[in-house]
Design an enzyme around this catalytic site. Sequence first.
Site, PDB file in Angstrom:
ATOM      1  N   ASP A 282       1.849 -23.430  44.587  1.00 31.09           N
ATOM      2  CA  ASP A 282       1.705 -22.042  44.242  1.00 31.09           C
ATOM      3  C   ASP A 282       2.120 -21.343  45.532  1.00 31.09           C
ATOM      4  OD1 ASP A 282      -0.420 -23.355  45.586  1.00 31.09           O
ATOM      5  OD2 ASP A 282      -1.964 -21.807  44.795  1.00 31.09           O
TER       6      ASP A 282
ATOM      7  N   ASP B  77      -6.115 -22.080  51.251  1.00 32.21           N
ATOM      8  CA  ASP B  77      -6.599 -23.298  51.059  1.00 32.21           C
ATOM      9  C   ASP B  77      -6.432 -23.585  49.566  1.00 32.21           C
ATOM     10  OD1 ASP B  77      -7.933 -21.499  49.919  1.00 32.21           O
ATOM     11  OD2 ASP B  77      -9.909 -22.187  50.584  1.00 32.21           O
ATOM     12  N   GLU B  78      -5.035 -23.708  49.254  1.00 30.85           N
ATOM     13  CA  GLU B  78      -4.547 -24.200  47.822  1.00 30.85           C
ATOM     14  C   GLU B  78      -3.407 -25.028  48.128  1.00 30.85           C
ATOM     15  OE1 GLU B  78      -4.899 -22.309  44.080  1.00 30.85           O
ATOM     16  OE2 GLU B  78      -5.823 -20.451  44.902  1.00 30.85           O
TER      17      GLU B  78
ATOM     18  N   TRP C 137       0.033 -23.257  31.300  1.00 33.09           N
ATOM     19  CA  TRP C 137       0.019 -23.893  32.507  1.00 33.09           C
ATOM     20  C   TRP C 137       0.339 -25.517  32.178  1.00 33.09           C
ATOM     21  CZ3 TRP C 137      -1.238 -19.247  33.196  1.00 33.09           C
ATOM     22  CH2 TRP C 137      -1.209 -18.664  34.255  1.00 33.09           C
TER      23      TRP C 137
ATOM     24  N   GLU D 187       2.355 -12.757  45.416  1.00 31.91           N
ATOM     25  CA  GLU D 187       1.123 -13.250  44.208  1.00 31.91           C
ATOM     26  C   GLU D 187       1.084 -11.812  43.321  1.00 31.91           C
ATOM     27  OE1 GLU D 187      -2.185 -14.703  45.359  1.00 31.91           O
ATOM     28  OE2 GLU D 187      -2.620 -15.765  43.714  1.00 31.91           O
TER      29      GLU D 187
END
Length: 718
Positions: A337, A342-343, A402, A603
């Site tokens: 993404d 912190d992804e 998704w 985003e």
Amino acid sequence: MEFQAKWIRTSEETGGVCPVFRKGWKTEKKVERATLYLTALGVYEAHLNGKRVGKYVLAPGWTAYDKRLQYQEYDITDLLREENELTVTLGKGWFRSPMPGWQDTPDKLQRIGRPGGILGGVHIVYMDGSEEVIVTDQSWIWGESRIRFSEIYDGEFCDDTFVTKEWNTVKEFAWSKEILIPQEGEEIREQEVVAAKSVFRTPAGEMVVDFGQEITGYVEFTVDAHAGDRIHILHGEVLDAEGNFYNANYRSAKAEITYICSEGTQTWHPALTFFGFRYLLLDEFPGEATPEQFRGIAVYSDIRKTGEIQTSDPALNQLISNIFWGQRDNFLDVPTDCPQRDERLGWTGDAQVFTKTASYNFDVERFFTKWLHDLAADQMENGAVGHVVPDYLVGGNASAAWADAATICPWQIYQTYGNPQILKDQFTSMKKWVDYVTNHTTTPCLWTGGEHFGDWLGLDAPQGSYKGSSREDFIASAFYAHSTELVVKAGHVIGEDVTAYEALHENIVETFRNTYPDYRTQTEHILAVQFGLAEDCQKTADALAQMIRDDGCQMRTGFVGTPYILHVLSNYGHTDLAYTLLCRKEYPSWLYAVGKGATTIWEHWDGIMENGEFWSTDMNSFNHYAYGSVADWIYEQAAGIRVVEEHPGFEKAWIQPKPGDQLEWLGASIETRHGKISSRWTHTDDAIRYEIVTPVPAQIVIGEKEYAVEPGKYIFWE
Ligand code: BGC
């Protein structure tokens, strides 16, 4: 691996310190060929006789580790000497990373507590025909390396004054070897060097380096320093409204570098982690820094650029550049993404949305093949597909749009590249996904009662929500129809019996029509047309166009509606409006971010708001490729280059450019498996000139006229 290597690890826990494993041996006979096989539970960097082995960064890459672990093969013939020393430094990498940053799941706690280790061996074939193997086993030793800490989110700490004094015997340990597979994806490599544009002081007095471009990778710096001098660097994507350094949007990811200098001039870069950044805060740095001391090294999968778009509008060209960079920055072994906070996870929805654009911009066949194998490997027994692949969010409910990556991505990869193998590989997974919905819905032939992300970040979201206003069951049912249709299409290609899915698809469409006679939002209109669910697609597309106009020519769509909005408009005679949206500069629009200095895709449409403030610190990435999916509209509609579904891989092409009055000219090309197709149109004083080059038979449509052409170069006037 062909031989009996043992998994080895340190004999004691090293905390954050990265261990280095070492093995020495003599090679006395003449060598014909030598190969190193290596993999790790973690990420490794190997050196043989002081030279780096291969160019792979962050090997062995990121897969569904419990089921699939890649090993690499390196030709080391030229690196061998009589006396050899092989060292392998091991970082935590993704294998032991505390991902995700915002929750402590049992899975994550188990992951960070497990041991790292390496497995491999050297295979030497001598000139006299004899062979020798040197494998990882009890004969290896290990010590602490100068890398005192390294991890994906938090960064790296190197003490260059550290000398390994203590060497210990390694410990063999049990870990599956059944999971080993040869390197399947593209190697991750250092791809580009971006020079620092400036070093300056912010109003707050901080020393900041600006690369002028957001990249993913790391900085390499050169300093002349005294032993013990400390360097401490933080990474950021944007400056705040006052022009100060800002990285609160990285959330819990520290994304920092600490480096203890040795004496003299030295050059260093982190090696076992990566960062997403445009700016560096030199929190501690010896002397007055200059731009020449810093090089931004862009690290990403070794994907070859195949697409090109150019237009007469510099702002649009910047958008295109942002889309390409967004892809480079997020195609680091898995489609992530974002590369900074912190992804950095393989969010399936984001990947699904962007696959078509990705596959025109770069050759991503291998990249996606590997990732889709991981998707299938991590797919649950009941067919559910996780939010992220590899699945580091175990236990989440499958969400429409998704999890549909399971069907949409393989179908697109097949369409772009023409190789049915991807459908053969994924067919079971595709069916399992559709069956999951069939078995979990509360209403037959629709998908109701699920939990979804909805039209994520849609601009029509109610106050305080991330989800747009489109009905979740509507979206879920629309994607159920679409995925079922893709199973049918895939089945036809590879000769599988899909009669049950054909009937299911018909029933879904009928039930959908009965249940949803009206469409309430832009995204609902878009899905109804895009997936062939609307009874009257023309009428629905017209209604969408009217709705957008009534909204002041503004999009209200999020992750689900945005990728299709312009397609739906221009497929039904509203190309003008599509261009109006594409070229719009005010918020909300693609070019709004460009006006705010973006160098990648944001985003949020308003990551930086008109007043210069940030949308939020919580969910505000400036490097999220999803909305970059607009590029596939430019390739397919503006330039008009399209795959003919029955002739995938551009074996035949459909070329139907649709010029817009907002631009003087536009050109695009795609290097397909059958050669480069290009299309360009230019407004002249009283006509439009088209120049089309096709290496394959094509159907060219100019205005109302259609031409069947053989490979060649064609000029048309209209
Ligand atoms: C990620 C997304 C993702 C979303 C799902 C976010 O935190 O960054 O891009 O698709 O969550 O809700």
